[in-house]
Design a protein around this motif. Structure first.
Motif, mmCIF file in Angstrom:
data_model
loop_
_atom_site.group_PDB
_atom_site.id
_atom_site.type_symbol
_atom_site.label_atom_id
_atom_site.label_comp_id
_atom_site.label_asym_id
_atom_site.label_seq_id
_atom_site.Cartn_x
_atom_site.Cartn_y
_atom_site.Cartn_z
ATOM 1 N N LYS A 74 -23.835 -41.660 19.009
ATOM 2 C CA LYS A 74 -22.401 -41.919 19.162
ATOM 3 C C LYS A 74 -22.170 -43.141 20.050
ATOM 4 O O LYS A 74 -22.901 -43.376 21.000
ATOM 5 C CB LYS A 74 -21.692 -40.696 19.762
ATOM 6 N N LYS A 75 -21.141 -43.874 19.709
ATOM 7 C CA LYS A 75 -20.770 -45.031 20.527
ATOM 8 C C LYS A 75 -20.349 -44.535 21.898
ATOM 9 O O LYS A 75 -19.410 -43.742 22.026
ATOM 10 C CB LYS A 75 -19.632 -45.811 19.845
ATOM 11 N N HIS A 76 -21.026 -45.006 22.925
ATOM 12 C CA HIS A 76 -20.785 -44.494 24.266
ATOM 13 C C HIS A 76 -21.208 -45.565 25.278
ATOM 14 O O HIS A 76 -22.356 -45.984 25.295
ATOM 15 C CB HIS A 76 -21.590 -43.204 24.496
ATOM 16 N N GLY A 77 -20.234 -45.998 26.100
ATOM 17 C CA GLY A 77 -20.490 -47.090 27.027
ATOM 18 C C GLY A 77 -19.626 -48.284 26.660
ATOM 19 O O GLY A 77 -18.483 -48.143 26.220
ATOM 20 N N HIS A 78 -20.201 -49.486 26.809
ATOM 21 C CA HIS A 78 -19.451 -50.695 26.482
ATOM 22 C C HIS A 78 -19.875 -51.211 25.108
ATOM 23 O O HIS A 78 -21.068 -51.258 24.803
ATOM 24 C CB HIS A 78 -19.696 -51.787 27.530
ATOM 25 N N GLY A 79 -18.874 -51.600 24.305
ATOM 26 C CA GLY A 79 -19.198 -52.099 22.977
ATOM 27 C C GLY A 79 -18.065 -52.874 22.349
ATOM 28 O O GLY A 79 -16.911 -52.811 22.795
#
Length: 326
Positions: A74-79
C-alpha cells in the motif's frame, strides 16, 4: 479530482505475474525487483517478504503512475501520483489514501496545498484558481470549504466563515482603495408557488450579501501593539465623520457671506451633489482668506477717506485765514 477506485487501486501481488529480482531464503520476493502483473500493470522497486515495501514505481496500464514509498503493498509515506487526465498529487499517504499534507494540481491548473484526511481536503489549506488568480485560504471539512477563511481576489478580499463551500454569517470585504464593507451573508430558500405542497425539502439558493456599514481600514503595526477593539474603531470612524460634517457646515456659513456667483449649466454638469473631502477642506479654508482680504480692503478705504477729510479740513482753514486778516 480523479476517480480513486479505478486509478489508484493496484494489483495485489504475491506470486502473481512475472517477476525478475531478488528473493529471500523462503523464495519470497524480497529486495530489489521488477514485476509484470496479470492486469498489465508493472512495478519496479523494493520488496519485503513478498510485499511491495520501501521505494518503488508502479505504472498502471491506463497511463497513471505512482512514485514513492510503500508499506505492505500500500502507498504509505511520501509519494507522487500522476493521473491520466494530467492532474498530480504530491504529499503524504497513509494506507493507500492521501492523508497528511500534500499538494494537488488539477487538470485545469487549479492547485490545493494543505491538509488531507482519508483522501479528502480536510483541515487548513489554500486553493488557487488558475484562471482568475483568486485563492481561498482557510478551513476545509470532508473536501468542502468550511470554517474561518479568507477569499482573496485581485483588488479586494472577503474575510468570514464558510459552510459547504458558501460564505455564511458576518464578515467583511476589504478593498485595496482603503476601506472595508461590513455585513453578513443571509441564507435564503427558494420560493414555492401558491398552492404547492411541500413534498420535498426546500432547495437552498446562494446566500445573499447584506451590507451594514463602510469604514476605513483598521491599521496597526503587526508587532507589539494589539489591534483596536471594534468599539474603539467605531469611535474613531464617528469622530472622523463628525469632523467632516463640521467643516462642511463652516464652509456653508462662509459661503453665505460671499457674493453670489452664477453657475452655468456647463460647470454644473458632471458634479455630485455632495462635496468630496478635498472640496470640503478647500471650501472650509478659502472663504476665510477672502474674508480677510475684504477686511484689508475696507481698512484701506477708511484710511483713504480719513486722508481726504484731513485734506478738506486744511483747505477750509486756509480759506478762513484771509477773512480774518481783513
Amino acid at each position: 479530482m480523479s476517480d480513486l477506485s479505478s486509478e489508484e487501486n493496484e494489483e495485489a501481488e504475491a506470486d502473481l505475474g512475472e517477476y525478475d529480482g531478488e528473493r529471500n531464503s523462503e523464495g519470497e520476493r524480497h529486495g530489489r525487483g521488477k514485476a509484470l502483473l496479470p492486469n498489465g500493470d508493472t512495478y519496479d522497486g523494493e520488496y519485503e517478504s513478498g510485499f511491495r515495501n520501501g521505494q518503488g514505481t508502479y505504472r498502471f496500464r491506463n497511463g497513471a503512475r505512482y512514485i514513492g514509498e510503500y508499506l505492505q503493498n500500500k502507498k504509505h509515506g511520501h509519494g507522487i501520483f500522476f493521473y491520466p487526465d494530467g492532474s498530480k498529487y504530491e504529499g503524504d499517504w497513509v494506507n493507500d489514501q492521501r492523508h497528511g499534507y500534500g499538494e494537488y494540481t488539477y487538470a485545469n491548473g487549479d492547485t490545493y496545498t494543505g491538509e488531507w484526511f482519508n483522501n479528502n481536503r480536510h483541515g487548513q489549506g489554500t486553493y488557487v484558481y488558475k484562471d482568475t488568480g483568486s485563492k481561498y485560504v482557510g478551513g476545509w471539512v470532508n473536501g468542502n470549504q468550511e470554517g474561518e477563511a479568507e477569499l482573496i481576489h485581485l483588488n479586494h478580499r472577503f474575510k468570514g466563515k464558510f459552510l459547504n463551500g458558501n460564505p455564511v454569517g458576518h464578515g467583511k470585504y476589504v478593498f485595496n482603495i482603503g476601506c472595508e464593507q461590513h455585513g453578513e451573508y443571509i441564507q435564503s430558500q427558494q420560493d414555492k408557488g401558491e398552492g404547492e405542497e411541500e413534498e420535498e425539502p426546500s432547495l437552498l439558493v446562494a446566500p445573499k450579501w447584506k451590507a451594514s456599514e463602510i469604514t476605513k481600514l483598521t491599521l496597526w503595526t503587526p508587532h507589539g501593539e494589539n489591534p483596536p477593539s471594534p468599539r474603539e474603531a467605531s469611535l474613531v470612524a464617528a469622530a472622523a465623520a463628525e469632523a467632516v460634517e463640521e467643516r462642511a457646515a463652516a464652509a456653508a456659513t462662509e459661503e453665505k457671506r460671499m457674493p453670489s456667483i452664477t453657475v452655468t449649466d456647463e460647470s454644473a454638469e458632471g458634479r455630485d451633489d455632495e462635496p468630496s473631502l478635498h472640496e470640503v477642506f478647500s471650501e472650509g479654508f478659502s472663504p476665510t482668506t477672502d474674508a480677510g482680504e475684504e477686511d484689508e480692503g475696507s481698512r484701506e478705504e477708511e484710511e483713504n477717506k480719513d486722508q481726504e477729510d484731513q485734506g478738506t479740513t486744511s483747505l477750509e482753514d486756509k480759506e478762513d485765514e484771509p477773512k480774518e486778516a481783513e
